[in-house]
Design a protein around this motif. Structure first.
Motif, PDB file in Angstrom:
ATOM      1  N   THR A   1     -13.473   0.427   3.705  1.00 50.09           N
ATOM      2  CA  THR A   1     -12.507   1.508   3.544  1.00 50.09           C
ATOM      3  C   THR A   1     -11.581   1.184   2.378  1.00 50.09           C
ATOM      4  O   THR A   1     -11.635   0.101   1.805  1.00 50.09           O
ATOM      5  N   HIS A   2     -10.676   2.116   2.085  1.00 47.02           N
ATOM      6  CA  HIS A   2      -9.719   1.874   1.001  1.00 47.02           C
ATOM      7  C   HIS A   2      -8.668   0.837   1.386  1.00 47.02           C
ATOM      8  O   HIS A   2      -7.928   0.366   0.539  1.00 47.02           O
TER       9      HIS A   2
ATOM     10  N   THR B   1     -12.018   1.345  -6.932  1.00 47.89           N
ATOM     11  CA  THR B   1     -12.778   1.385  -5.679  1.00 47.89           C
ATOM     12  C   THR B   1     -11.961   2.039  -4.575  1.00 47.89           C
ATOM     13  O   THR B   1     -12.483   2.840  -3.797  1.00 47.89           O
ATOM     14  N   LYS B   2     -10.666   1.712  -4.517  1.00 51.86           N
ATOM     15  CA  LYS B   2      -9.792   2.333  -3.510  1.00 51.86           C
ATOM     16  C   LYS B   2      -9.790   3.848  -3.664  1.00 51.86           C
ATOM     17  O   LYS B   2      -9.919   4.590  -2.688  1.00 51.86           O
TER      18      LYS B   2
ATOM     19  N   ARG C   1     -13.087   5.436  -2.601  1.00 47.11           N
ATOM     20  CA  ARG C   1     -13.223   5.457  -1.129  1.00 47.11           C
ATOM     21  C   ARG C   1     -12.308   6.513  -0.509  1.00 47.11           C
ATOM     22  O   ARG C   1     -12.690   7.167   0.449  1.00 47.11           O
ATOM     23  N   LEU C   2     -11.104   6.662  -1.043  1.00 49.15           N
ATOM     24  CA  LEU C   2     -10.200   7.699  -0.548  1.00 49.15           C
ATOM     25  C   LEU C   2     -10.778   9.085  -0.783  1.00 49.15           C
ATOM     26  O   LEU C   2     -10.744   9.957   0.097  1.00 49.15           O
TER      27      LEU C   2
END
Length: 85
Positions: free
Chosen positions: A64-65, A74-75, A78-79
């Motif tokens: 997950t983030h 990447t955060k 993922r969000l």
């Protein structure tokens, strides 16, 4: 478990399963490796009982983030993926 409260990977897996949690050796080994990288000692750190709660938290945020150590790109990805679901 020995008298110092130190658990090995097999004991950790057995304990988690006794509480009805789904774990496998690969995820526990990965978690132990990641935690060993964070400590600055020359020996491999074994899992202690308090770490079981940290392992559970680690499993919840993995992928997950919220996962530690991932970059901002990447955060955000993922969000965005989470929002689209």
């Amino acid at each position: 478990m020995n008298s110092r409260g130190i658990l090995n990977v097999e004991e950790t897996i057995r304990l988690f399963k006794s509480y009805g949690l789904k774990v496998d050796e690969n995820s526990v080994n990965e978690w132990v490796r990641e935690n060993n990288k964070k400590i600055s000692t020359a020996y491999n750190r074994q899992v202690i009982e308090d770490d079981l709660y940290r392992y559970n938290d680690w499993c919840r945020v993995k992928g997950t983030h919220y996962e530690e150590g991932i970059d901002d790109k990447t955060k955000i990805a993922r969000l965005l993926e989470e929002v689209q679901l």
